[in-house]
Write an enzyme that holds these catalytic residues in place. Structure first.
Site, short mmCIF file in Angstrom:
data_model
loop_
_atom_site.label_atom_id
_atom_site.label_comp_id
_atom_site.label_asym_id
_atom_site.label_seq_id
_atom_site.Cartn_x
_atom_site.Cartn_y
_atom_site.Cartn_z
N SER A 190 72.22 20.52 84.12
CA SER A 190 73.48 21.26 84.21
C SER A 190 74.56 20.56 83.37
CB SER A 190 73.87 21.42 85.66
OG SER A 190 74.85 22.43 85.82
N ASP A 221 70.07 27.45 86.30
CA ASP A 221 70.44 26.05 86.48
C ASP A 221 69.31 25.20 87.08
OD1 ASP A 221 71.73 23.62 87.68
OD2 ASP A 221 73.53 24.61 86.92
#
Length: 756
Positions: free
Chosen positions: A67, A211
């Protein structure tokens, strides 16, 4: 406290030397791996740690991240220093980039009037509203990172970066972790930080990815697998579940649900780390990008606390193995020759029109700024929900330009909510259809549902060529507005309702997305009547024709609260073919037909000019200079053609704003206004503004009541919040001549054609 720090440093030093004794028996210099956790905005704290590593001279050999950790880690792996990443991050307008707010000056002139007026856009597909896989596409963010990754555009195996790199994403179908180490670095990082329901999913080699923090937010096992002998882990999330009372926002709820499973998995990765550095960021949420500067400073302080540890480690390793060669950005030519332009994802937009907007030639040599500008030109047609590019290396200095697009369905609905002291609360709904009549074209209908309703329907069509960019713009507009009457800035108690509808069409040529030359004609009907019966009432209506010339120049970066740019509007016109009727009533009974009230109905000339220049300085400050001049070159036709002065927002026909007096406090046939606005960004999206304006009015032989003043001076103080729903502004105003303190409230994007 000092003794406690001394103990901690001693323990760290002991661990370091113990580790070095163990690794010194191994052949070659021990490899050091760095793992950066995800955490949204909090991940910006990693930058401070990178600065400390560089200052200490500790060489990092492998990098992994998830991320935001993938974003920061990929830049470090590409060869950027911690300090250069810090400088880059400090200059980025994170909220604008993440909320997908491309600058207004990147759009074609025909689209600028409608862009940035709505809080929500939803496309229709097959007769149904289509929900995106996330709220934000973050188009501008990825254009920025395309520029930053340019020095390594030709590296398709991440093991060949100056520092080998891997990042983690999640297969949206299987829920399994996907390790990304090949292909486009931009696409890999983009996938790693696609927080579900916040950012749209990313198509990577035919697999939809989101993610990686869902399954592996702290990928220490991956850096260990790359060959790291010593692992340093930097995390911005505690490895414990937050207390229930600490979850106070929607973003915190979402992030906690998304990363619930990851908390347990990360504990295993923590055990693989030799050093785990936890940044104290419990006061910040993952969405706190408006506090990016404070978060980075916490990272800097954490890095400074660990600097002695890193310095001792670096000095010890260098004493044994020598000083390593620094990792730097690869050198690339300033311009890349584009062999082919690949547009295999286009579906609706015609390729000739797309190529015209792109304005790139195969065989041409372009730098990153020129490629970025080309993407904005194409995106500025408003045909695309996603548009970015990849450079596919062919040979040194030569690449194919692969443009990846996702087109909006041709039918979209947009929604907004607005409130102002003048118009009251208004729900705004827009329906837009591309290529309904001709191609390329845009047709739309916008309705403002309120006690002061509005409706607007328009159609614009691009014609001509790149050398003569001709277009047509046609619009029907209607509004109904209630307002009070004033005498010497005091409200009389008589309220009127004005209804206005016009048809407007023009031909124009638009150059370089910033200036327009137009010729048009407007047919307008205006009516006026009292809201309630009083002793003396006036009823009126007028129909007329208004041919006009138009010059418009617009380089503003935003429609509302711009930070830089210039706007100029010059519109000379003529009022002709008037059909006017006025009726005077006493207690509802007609007593006379007063066609003489408001003057004659002869033809006359009219002129309108607006200038605005926005100057940013010292990052948080913006100065806006405005000038406005309007004139009806007659002295008697006031009722239907006068300029209505007052208020902070231009929300109805012929209104000229003036801080200090209420909406419609003054009516005049001529005016010159100067305004200076200083806006200061207090923190994040919170701002304060000071406004000062002066006006000289009624100088074209207009008869004013005795003791009336032609000069006005007024001031305003505003506290506001810039949000995705539009600006929230509360203002206190004062006028020297009215000697009255009043307030004004504006919430959301207004339904109005005027710029200011």
């Amino acid at each position: 406290m000092r003794s406690r720090k001394s103990v901690v440093r001693f323990l760290f030093s002991f661990i370091i030397f113990s580790g070095l004794i163990a690794t010194a028996q191994q052949p070659g210099r021990p490899k050091i791996g760095l793992t950066l956790s995800g955490g949204g905005a909090k991940g910006l704290a990693h930058i401070g740690l990178l600065k400390a590593l560089d200052s200490a001279g500790l060489q990092i050999d492998y990098v992994t991240g998830t991320s935001m950790g993938a974003v920061i880690g990929s830049l470090y792996a590409a060869g950027y220093t911690g300090d250069s990443i810090y400088q880059l991050a400090s200059k980025i307008q994170w909220n604008d980039l993440l909320l997908n707010r491309p600058p207004l000056n990147s759009f074609i002139m025909e689209q600028k009037d409608e862009y940035g007026r709505y809080a929500l856009e939803m496309p229709f597909k097959n007769g149904k509203l289509k929900s995106p896989s996330g709220l934000f596409e973050a188009e501008e963010l990825w254009l920025k990172f395309d520029q930053l990754y340019h020095p390594v555009y030709d590296i398709r195996d991440f093991n060949n970066l100056p520092r080998p790199f891997k990042c983690i994403a999640t297969d949206i179908v299987t829920g399994q972790a996907v390790v990304l180490d090949k292909g486009s670095l931009l696409t890999a990082v983009r996938a790693s930080m696609a927080i579900p329901s916040v950012f749209t999913a990313v198509d990577y080699n035919g697999v939809k990815l989101v993610d990686g923090g869902i399954v592996r937010n702290f990928p220490a096992s991956d850096v260990k697998g790359m060959g790291a002998d010593i692992v340093i882990g930097s995390t911005v999330n505690p490895f414990t579940q937050p207390e229930t009372g600490a979850i106070t926002s929607m973003m915190q709820v979402l992030m906690n649900v998304v990363f619930f499973r990851e908390q347990e998995l990360s504990k295993k990765d923590v055990e693989l780390c030799d050093y785990v550095i936890n940044h104290p960021l419990s006061a910040y949420s993952a969405g706190a990008f408006s506090s990016f500067d404070s978060i980075m400073q916490i990272g800097v302080r954490t890095g400074q606390a660990y600097y002695p540890v890193f310095k001792k480690m670096a000095d010890s390793l260098n004493a044994i193995y020598g000083t390593p060669t620094p990792k730097t950005l690869p050198s690339t030519p300033a311009g890349i020759k584009i062999r082919h332009i690949i547009t295999d994802s286009l579906r609706q937009i015609s390729r000739p029109y797309f190529s015209r907007m792109l304005n790139l030639d195969e065989g041409g040599i372009y730098n990153t700024a020129e490629l970025e500008a080309a993407m904005r030109r194409a995106y500025g047609t408003r045909y695309f929900s996603k548009l970015y590019y990849e450079l596919l290396p062919i040979e040194p200095g030569v690449a194919d330009l692969h443009i990846i697009t996702e087109e909006f369905p041709s039918f979209k609905m947009k929604l907004g909510l607005h409130y102002s002291t003048m118009t009251k609360i208004m729900l705004i709904a827009n329906f837009t259809k591309e290529d309904l009549i001709g191609k390329p074209s845009v047709s739309y209908v916008t309705a403002g549902i309120s006690e002061n309703p509005r409706i607007r329907a328009g159609h614009s069509m691009i014609m001509g060529s790149s050398k003569f960019p001709l277009s047509s713009v046609t619009e029907i507009y209607g509004e109904q507005q209630k307002f009070s009457q004033y005498t010497d800035f005091d409200e009389t108690g008589n309220n009127y309702k004005q209804s206005d509808i016009y048809f407007d069409t023009r031909l124009q040529v638009a150059y370089k997305r910033r200036e327009v030359y137009g010729l048009g004609i407007r047919l307008e009907h205006v009516s006026l009547k009292p809201v309630s019966r009083s002793l003396f009432d006036l009823y009126g209506r007028n129909n007329y024709v208004q041919p006009y010339l138009r010059y418009e120049y617009n380089t503003l970066d935003k429609l509302f609260l711009p930070r830089k740019g210039t706007y100029i509007l010059l519109e000379p016109s003529a009022i002709v073919s008037q059909s006017q009727k006025l009726t005077f009533k006493s207690m509802g009974i007609p007593v006379d037909y007063l066609d003489s009230v408001g003057g004659s109905t002869g033809n006359f000339l009219r002129a309108k000019a607006q200038v605005q220049h926005v100057i940013p300085f010292r990052q948080r400050n913006t100065i806006t200079l405005q000038g406005e001049a309007n004139a009806n070159f007659n002295s008697t036709q006031l009722l239907f053609h006068d300029f209505v002065v007052g208020g902070m927002q231009p929300v109805f026909r012929n209104q000229v704003t003036f801080a200090g007096i209420q909406d419609a406090s003054l009516r005049t046939n001529s005016l010159v206004k100067l305004n200076v606005n200083w806006r200061y960004q207090i923190a994040g999206a919170i701002f304060a503004a000071v406004n000062a304006n002066i006006m000289y009015h009624s100088f074209l032989l207009q008869q004013l009541p005795r003791d009336s003043q032609k000069f006005l001076s007024g001031y305003g103080l505003t506290l506001g919040l810039d949000t995705p729903l539009g600006p929230f502004e509360f203002s206190f105003n004062y006028c020297d001549q009215a000697k009255d303190l009043n307030n004004y409230l504006n919430i959301g994007f207004r339904f109005s054609k005027s710029m200011f």
